[in-house]
Design a protein around this motif. Structure first.
Motif, PDB file in Angstrom:
ATOM      1  N   GLU A  76     -20.833 -62.756 -27.313  1.00  0.00           N
ATOM      2  CA  GLU A  76     -21.622 -63.319 -28.402  1.00  0.00           C
ATOM      3  C   GLU A  76     -22.355 -62.196 -29.111  1.00  0.00           C
ATOM      4  OE1 GLU A  76     -23.745 -67.261 -27.944  1.00  0.00           O
ATOM      5  OE2 GLU A  76     -23.618 -66.617 -25.846  1.00  0.00           O
ATOM      6  N   ALA A  77     -22.703 -62.434 -30.378  1.00  0.00           N
ATOM      7  CA  ALA A  77     -23.461 -61.445 -31.136  1.00  0.00           C
ATOM      8  C   ALA A  77     -24.316 -62.169 -32.165  1.00  0.00           C
ATOM      9  CB  ALA A  77     -22.543 -60.443 -31.817  1.00  0.00           C
ATOM     10  N   ALA A  78     -25.445 -61.572 -32.497  1.00  0.00           N
ATOM     11  CA  ALA A  78     -26.319 -62.093 -33.538  1.00  0.00           C
ATOM     12  C   ALA A  78     -27.002 -60.917 -34.208  1.00  0.00           C
ATOM     13  CB  ALA A  78     -27.363 -63.048 -32.948  1.00  0.00           C
ATOM     14  N   VAL A  79     -27.236 -61.042 -35.495  1.00  0.00           N
ATOM     15  CA  VAL A  79     -27.936 -60.016 -36.266  1.00  0.00           C
ATOM     16  C   VAL A  79     -29.033 -60.716 -37.058  1.00  0.00           C
ATOM     17  CG1 VAL A  79     -27.750 -58.228 -38.025  1.00  0.00           C
ATOM     18  CG2 VAL A  79     -25.864 -58.587 -36.427  1.00  0.00           C
ATOM     19  N   VAL A  80     -30.281 -60.306 -36.840  1.00  0.00           N
ATOM     20  CA  VAL A  80     -31.415 -60.974 -37.481  1.00  0.00           C
ATOM     21  C   VAL A  80     -32.420 -59.934 -37.950  1.00  0.00           C
ATOM     22  CG1 VAL A  80     -31.164 -63.050 -36.070  1.00  0.00           C
ATOM     23  CG2 VAL A  80     -32.670 -61.229 -35.306  1.00  0.00           C
ATOM     24  N   ALA A  81     -33.288 -60.362 -38.869  1.00  0.00           N
ATOM     25  CA  ALA A  81     -34.387 -59.529 -39.362  1.00  0.00           C
ATOM     26  C   ALA A  81     -35.699 -60.126 -38.885  1.00  0.00           C
ATOM     27  CB  ALA A  81     -34.359 -59.455 -40.885  1.00  0.00           C
ATOM     28  N   PRO A  82     -36.698 -59.296 -38.562  1.00  0.00           N
ATOM     29  CA  PRO A  82     -37.998 -59.814 -38.152  1.00  0.00           C
ATOM     30  C   PRO A  82     -38.590 -60.714 -39.232  1.00  0.00           C
ATOM     31  CG  PRO A  82     -37.842 -57.471 -37.673  1.00  0.00           C
ATOM     32  CD  PRO A  82     -36.643 -57.826 -38.498  1.00  0.00           C
ATOM     33  N   PRO A  90     -36.743 -53.724 -40.048  1.00  0.00           N
ATOM     34  CA  PRO A  90     -35.333 -53.414 -39.884  1.00  0.00           C
ATOM     35  C   PRO A  90     -34.546 -54.560 -39.246  1.00  0.00           C
ATOM     36  CG  PRO A  90     -36.625 -52.359 -38.168  1.00  0.00           C
ATOM     37  CD  PRO A  90     -37.601 -52.960 -39.124  1.00  0.00           C
ATOM     38  N   VAL A  91     -33.300 -54.688 -39.663  1.00  0.00           N
ATOM     39  CA  VAL A  91     -32.401 -55.679 -39.068  1.00  0.00           C
ATOM     40  C   VAL A  91     -32.015 -55.222 -37.668  1.00  0.00           C
ATOM     41  CG1 VAL A  91     -30.121 -56.726 -39.250  1.00  0.00           C
ATOM     42  CG2 VAL A  91     -31.551 -56.486 -41.280  1.00  0.00           C
ATOM     43  N   LEU A  92     -32.017 -56.158 -36.718  1.00  0.00           N
ATOM     44  CA  LEU A  92     -31.677 -55.842 -35.331  1.00  0.00           C
ATOM     45  C   LEU A  92     -30.448 -56.642 -34.914  1.00  0.00           C
ATOM     46  CD1 LEU A  92     -35.254 -55.956 -33.757  1.00  0.00           C
ATOM     47  CD2 LEU A  92     -33.999 -53.952 -34.563  1.00  0.00           C
ATOM     48  N   ALA A  93     -29.606 -56.048 -34.073  1.00  0.00           N
ATOM     49  CA  ALA A  93     -28.401 -56.713 -33.581  1.00  0.00           C
ATOM     50  C   ALA A  93     -28.530 -56.956 -32.085  1.00  0.00           C
ATOM     51  CB  ALA A  93     -27.159 -55.860 -33.868  1.00  0.00           C
ATOM     52  N   TYR A  94     -27.933 -58.075 -31.632  1.00  0.00           N
ATOM     53  CA  TYR A  94     -27.969 -58.455 -30.225  1.00  0.00           C
ATOM     54  C   TYR A  94     -26.547 -58.793 -29.794  1.00  0.00           C
ATOM     55  CZ  TYR A  94     -32.888 -58.962 -31.408  1.00  0.00           C
ATOM     56  OH  TYR A  94     -34.159 -58.723 -31.847  1.00  0.00           O
ATOM     57  N   ALA A  95     -26.183 -58.374 -28.579  1.00  0.00           N
ATOM     58  CA  ALA A  95     -24.843 -58.642 -28.065  1.00  0.00           C
ATOM     59  C   ALA A  95     -24.934 -59.093 -26.624  1.00  0.00           C
ATOM     60  CB  ALA A  95     -23.962 -57.397 -28.175  1.00  0.00           C
ATOM     61  N   VAL A  96     -24.114 -60.076 -26.271  1.00  0.00           N
ATOM     62  CA  VAL A  96     -24.008 -60.566 -24.898  1.00  0.00           C
ATOM     63  C   VAL A  96     -22.653 -60.122 -24.357  1.00  0.00           C
ATOM     64  CG1 VAL A  96     -23.906 -62.590 -23.408  1.00  0.00           C
ATOM     65  CG2 VAL A  96     -25.472 -62.554 -25.367  1.00  0.00           C
ATOM     66  N   PRO A 129     -20.716 -49.994 -44.188  1.00  0.00           N
ATOM     67  CA  PRO A 129     -21.500 -49.003 -44.935  1.00  0.00           C
ATOM     68  C   PRO A 129     -22.875 -48.855 -44.320  1.00  0.00           C
ATOM     69  CG  PRO A 129     -21.347 -51.075 -46.150  1.00  0.00           C
ATOM     70  CD  PRO A 129     -20.419 -51.203 -44.973  1.00  0.00           C
ATOM     71  N   SER A 130     -23.520 -47.716 -44.558  1.00  0.00           N
ATOM     72  CA  SER A 130     -24.802 -47.428 -43.912  1.00  0.00           C
ATOM     73  C   SER A 130     -25.853 -48.469 -44.241  1.00  0.00           C
ATOM     74  CB  SER A 130     -25.293 -46.035 -44.331  1.00  0.00           C
ATOM     75  OG  SER A 130     -25.405 -45.958 -45.747  1.00  0.00           O
ATOM     76  N   ALA A 131     -25.780 -49.066 -45.430  1.00  0.00           N
ATOM     77  CA  ALA A 131     -26.786 -50.059 -45.822  1.00  0.00           C
ATOM     78  C   ALA A 131     -26.713 -51.320 -44.975  1.00  0.00           C
ATOM     79  CB  ALA A 131     -26.615 -50.417 -47.300  1.00  0.00           C
ATOM     80  N   GLN A 132     -25.580 -51.581 -44.322  1.00  0.00           N
ATOM     81  CA  GLN A 132     -25.417 -52.791 -43.517  1.00  0.00           C
ATOM     82  C   GLN A 132     -25.596 -52.535 -42.022  1.00  0.00           C
ATOM     83  OE1 GLN A 132     -21.539 -54.274 -44.642  1.00  0.00           O
ATOM     84  NE2 GLN A 132     -22.363 -55.403 -46.395  1.00  0.00           N
ATOM     85  N   LEU A 133     -25.934 -51.311 -41.644  1.00  0.00           N
ATOM     86  CA  LEU A 133     -26.072 -51.003 -40.221  1.00  0.00           C
ATOM     87  C   LEU A 133     -27.396 -51.535 -39.675  1.00  0.00           C
ATOM     88  CD1 LEU A 133     -24.809 -47.321 -40.003  1.00  0.00           C
ATOM     89  CD2 LEU A 133     -23.687 -49.352 -39.102  1.00  0.00           C
ATOM     90  N   PRO A 134     -27.366 -52.275 -38.551  1.00  0.00           N
ATOM     91  CA  PRO A 134     -28.620 -52.665 -37.902  1.00  0.00           C
ATOM     92  C   PRO A 134     -29.344 -51.441 -37.368  1.00  0.00           C
ATOM     93  CG  PRO A 134     -26.764 -53.976 -37.113  1.00  0.00           C
ATOM     94  CD  PRO A 134     -26.197 -52.836 -37.876  1.00  0.00           C
ATOM     95  N   ALA A 135     -30.654 -51.569 -37.221  1.00  0.00           N
ATOM     96  CA  ALA A 135     -31.433 -50.448 -36.709  1.00  0.00           C
ATOM     97  C   ALA A 135     -31.165 -50.198 -35.234  1.00  0.00           C
ATOM     98  CB  ALA A 135     -32.919 -50.716 -36.922  1.00  0.00           C
ATOM     99  N   ALA A 136     -30.780 -51.228 -34.513  1.00  0.00           N
ATOM    100  CA  ALA A 136     -30.523 -51.086 -33.073  1.00  0.00           C
ATOM    101  C   ALA A 136     -29.619 -52.214 -32.614  1.00  0.00           C
ATOM    102  CB  ALA A 136     -31.835 -51.103 -32.285  1.00  0.00           C
TER     103      ALA A 136
END
Length: 974
Positions: free
Chosen positions: A504-510, A515-521, A542-549
């Protein structure tokens, strides 16, 4: 001698000695030893049909690394690089298929004029074995880079090798072959003979090998001579495939990728056994069932009734070809009619008949079939007849060199041989084991990522559905959906989900911005490093779409309606509004010095080029400057300057509170008395309980800890004094041992075995008096032959690297015990340790118990071995010890050393009882089922006798296994 890419020795004499030893070893395995083929240099033979097809593809170009065969093994133990080099050189000399070049000459004499042929090259004097030092986290990229290096078939397809050195006793060995010289069926022979040649090189004796092996050039000549006998088979294939067309795949909707993408989805542990039973009821093998499921999933993807899927065949026949190294694979096109909406059981019968028919005519080379079909074998766009394949991979092959342990390492290709492939993995993804998985691999131009992910999920659902009800018609099976939610999701989610080890994966912003953060199971218990996931994102976005972590989670937090609970995701709340102050400045400066860039507060450590070695260096720098406990793992988990600063602020607050409590306590003065006990690992799980036990008995204790962790020991008990040091500070270890009258060694790195062994060597060297207790592990027994294991029973291979390190450390200790005034030694082999301590939380995250705990926490089915019965084993389960009882056993061994090995087992709990209790503890909805096919970590049938310390281990009230497990689960949940 292998050429090591490290700082060269300044000692000429030392280098000359190494060279002399290497030459001596090579001389011990001469290339003309018995069993070595005497193929003449310059000997020529036609290409086999399989080779010819591959040679044509290479000539056309664009194959990338799809025809590289990387054979990689993580080797732990004392690896003799010179012996390995000699073994590899001897292997190439023994099999002429590994030392050929491929040519085409207009001037050549018949029968090779304007026809490609292979020519034997001289046996090489040595196959170079370059060695590169690297951290384990860096290995994947180095292995992939080496596998991608092209071969020049005209110059010669000699295999090439690379050794990655992670530590003194930890290496990854890679040998890369070109597929034109070898197939998967040859790797077992390669591994077996390399082990025999390696053993001979290390011992100086002859290699124990069969006689002269069959040579591939002879096979190619026989195949070429018998080409005229394929006419009946060709007529059959022409009739069987008449009117067949390549399957039409959806193609990418956007963002075409040219690489290979693999997506896997975990399956219930019992599913392979259920599918095998389904096949038995219908006279089919597990492979046939998996192939039928692939046809069903492909039908649900394309809506096509007339489908062709390719399966792997072989030209190996009879004992005469046993031990043959070369390319003997053949593609069998299996054509099935899925019309009429049949039940899956009906489809299984159709697939079975079609597969048997293909195998019956499997001696006809696939390229001859394509030649007979001509243009009819291709679609209007030029695509080939077989675009889709299906497979049921067996256990991967790994090197098993004497004196070492070997673990298979997957090196995935960046390009795909076929547009789409379906695989049923019985042991989980090839690079980690774990739960069974449905894997879909596709070429970028064939599918887009959303469809690839949806197809993998649908295929997993098809396998599960047909196992439960094979009477389901195809129309009732799961289809390949592309939900609107997936289309609107952040692009990084699709990229993360396409990783074969991500479930599973999710990408969210605070919520308040940031910064946008990504989560993976991860799938099962095998987790890809966050750095690997970040690298995957960088290559596709592209770099603009990369999560911060990218953060790894055991499971996605869910609300009561099952939707993602964004507020419960870590990192979205609790971060300081700014990143200022002395600790934040130190963090920023550490990033700048070590990474060469001044970071913003939310810049990700990996995105700035960080890796595990730099994380350790940064932690050591900050620990020394700020005098606060910090590890490299903390850096890898926190990742950003803002989060690292917040973590350090929290630890400063903890230390301040501990020092205030200590200042308020009465001053008792230093009470160094005779009989002081040095305890290593004092801040760890076992060590913490040992400290409490010794303090309760009034024993003076020297607790080994880093200075920045000293405050964690406040309040343990009177008479506990902190001694600075850790396992990597060998001089500090020696000094600490000399100060003590007894030693309890409970510290362990768990993964850096060379550090553990060096620490034990330093401590035993400094040990001069009193007893020495070493907290070892029952892993040191390996896999005994008998079900009941007596204390001190010999170790039985295979041993895990951890078990081997424990056994070797025990040997160091027991070898010097009782000498030079030393006291008695006790090696206490402990099993799974439970107790109310945060350090024990990993007992429920990894390994065999981790499989069950995570399944229970997620509400999944818990598959355990069948309970004792007339036809089964006497027992399956886990030995365990309460941390409090283990501490009592340690104290007892100080008073009365056992002078050898003692087991510290509170008892055993069956997998059934453990799984049932975990479901109750987690409040999950998972169901415990018995299965004849479970993960190999659950195949534990040994009971360990614990007689020597039985009195100390006897459970006191509140020390039953259910109470201990509940306490551990509570620590795990914090």
């Amino acid at each position: 001698m292998p050429a090591e890419h490290v700082s060269p020795s300044s000692s000429t004499a030392f280098q000359e000695e190494l060279l002399r030893r290497a030459r001596a070893r090579r001389a011990s395995v001469p290339v003309d030893a018995p069993g070595t083929a005497a193929a003449a240099v310059g000997e020529r033979a036609p290409l086999s049909h399989a080779q010819h097809r591959m040679w044509l593809m290479e000539r056309l170009g664009g194959t990338g690394d799809s025809y590289a065969v990387p054979f990689a093994t993580r080797v732990r133990g004392a690896l003799d690089l010179a012996a390995l080099e000699a073994a590899l050189t001897g292997l190439v000399a023994r099999h002429s298929a590994l030392r050929v070049r491929f040519r085409e000459e207009a001037e050549a004499v018949e029968p090779y004029r304007q026809t490609p042929y292979q020519e034997t090259l001289p046996a090489p004097e040595r196959i170079a074995l370059p060695v590169v030092r690297c951290e384990p986290a860096e290995a994947a990229e180095l292995l992939a880079r080496e596998a991608r290096r092209p071969f020049d078939l005209a110059a010669g397809a000699l295999p090439r090798a690379l050794v990655l050195r992670h530590g003194e006793r930890d290496h990854t060995v890679l040998v890369v072959f070109h597929h034109i010289t070898i197939d998967g069926g040859s790797l077992e022979t390669v591994a077996t003979e390399l082990a025999a040649l390696y053993s001979a090189a290390t011992s100086g004796g002859p290699a124990v090998l069969p006689g002269t092996p069959p040579q591939y050039l002879d096979h190619a000549r026989r195949e070429h001579a018998g080409a005229g006998g394929h006419e009946p088979g060709l007529r059959h294939w022409a009739e069987r495939l008449a009117g067949a067309a390549p399957v039409s795949l959806p193609g990418p909707a956007r963002g075409t990728s040219t690489g290979s993408v693999a997506v896997s989805r975990s399956l219930p542990a019992s599913l392979p056994a259920e599918l095998r039973e389904l096949g038995t009821r219908h006279g089919a093998t597990l492979f046939t069932v998996a192939l039928a499921a692939a046809f069903a999933s492909l039908h649900r993807l394309t809506g096509t009734d007339d489908l062709v899927i390719g399966v792997a065949g072989t030209h190996r026949r009879g004992s005469a070809m046993r031990g043959l190294v070369g390319l003997c694979v053949n593609t069998l096109p299996v054509r099935v009619d899925l019309g009429g909406d049949p039940a899956f059981a009906t489809l299984l019968g159709r697939v079975r008949e079609a597969l048997l028919d293909a195998q019956h005519h499997g001696d006809v080379p696939f390229d001859l079939i394509l030649g007979r079909l001509g243009a009819a074998a291709r679609g209007g766009d030029g695509t080939g007849l077989v675009r889709v394949t299906a497979d049921l991979p067996g256990e991967p092959v790994a090197l098993r060199l004497p004196g070492t342990s070997g673990e298979y390492v997957d090196v995935p290709a960046s390009t795909a041989k076929f547009d789409l492939s379906f695989c049923l993995l019985e042991g989980g993804p090839l690079d980690g084991g774990g739960l069974p998985a449905a894997l879909v691999q596709y070429a970028g131009p064939a599918l887009d990522e959303e469809t690839g992910i949806a197809l993998a999920e649908a295929h997993a659902a098809v396998l599960t559905s047909v196992a439960a009800d094979p009477a389901l018609p195809l129309s009732a099976l799961p289809s390949v959906a592309r939900p609107e939610e997936a289309r609107s999701a952040h692009p990084a989610e699709s990229v993360l989900r396409s990783h074969p080890q991500v479930a599973e994966a999710a990408v969210v912003a605070p919520p308040g911005g940031g910064p946008v953060l990504a989560y993976a199971v991860p799938c099962g218990v095998s987790a890809p490093p966050p750095a690997e996931l970040r690298a995957r994102l960088r290559t596709r976005l592209p770099s603009a779409q990369l999560p911060a972590a990218v953060m790894l989670l055991d499971a996605m937090p869910r609300t009561s309606d099952g939707s993602l609970d964004r507020a419960a995701l870590p990192g979205l709340t609790g971060l300081p509004a700014d990143a200022s102050g002395p600790r934040a400045e130190a963090v920023t400066e550490g990033f700048r010095v070590l990474l060469g860039r001044t970071p913003e507060p939310d810049d990700d450590f990996f995105a700035l080029g960080g890796h595990s070695l730099v994380a350790v260096q940064l932690a050591e720098r900050l620990r020394a400057e700020l005098r606060l406990p910090l590890t490299g793992l903390d850096i890898l988990q926190a990742r950003t300057p803002r989060e690292i600063s917040a973590l350090l602020d929290a630890r400063e607050a903890e230390r301040t509170a501990a020092e205030a409590a200590k200042a308020a306590a009465p001053v008792s003065g230093r009470r160094r008395r005779e009989g002081a006990v040095l305890v290593t690992g004092a801040t760890g799980g076992v060590g913490a309980f040992v400290l409490r036990e010794l303090a309760a008995r009034g024993r003076p204790v020297l607790a080994l800890a880093r200075p920045e962790s000293a405050h964690l020991l406040h309040g343990v008990g009177d008479g506990v004094e902190v001694v600075e040091g850790d396992l990597t500070d060998l001089d500090g270890l020696r000094a600490a041992v000399r100060e003590a009258d007894a030693v309890v060694h409970a510290a362990c790195t768990f993964t850096r075995h060379e550090v553990d062994l060096a620490a034990m060597a330093a401590m035993t060297e400094a040990w001069r008096s009193g007893p020495f207790v070493f907290v070892s592990s029952v892993d040191a027994y390996g896999r005994p032959d008998a079900g009941e294991v007596a204390e001190g029973a010999p170790s039985v291979e295979p041993l895990s690297p951890y078990g081997r390190a424990k056994r070797d450390a025990e040997a160091m200790l027991l070898a010097v015990a009782g000498r030079g005034g030393r006291g008695g030694a006790s090696a206490l082999r402990a099993p799974l340790v439970w107790g109310p301590h945060e350090r024990f939380r990993d007992q429920l995250r990894w390994g065999a118990t981790g499989l069950l705990y995570q399944a229970a926490a997620e509400g999944r089915e818990l598959a355990v071995p069948r309970r004792p019965g007339p036809a089964g084993r006497d027992w399956y389960g886990a030995p365990w010890v309460h941390a409090v009882a283990l501490a009592r056993a340690v104290a007892a061994a100080l008073d009365a050393p056992v002078h050898g090995v003692a087991n510290t087992v509170s008892g055993e709990v069956s997998w059934w009882d453990l799984a049932t209790e975990l479901v109750a503890l987690t409040g999950g909805s998972g169901r415990v089922v018995e299965s004849g096919s479970v993960h190999r970590d659950l195949d534990h049938v040994w009971r360990y006798r614990a007689d020597r310390l039985a009195g100390a281990l006897a459970p006191l009230p509140g020390e039953d296994w259910r109470t201990a497990l509940a306490a551990t689960a509570g620590a795990a949940g914090r």
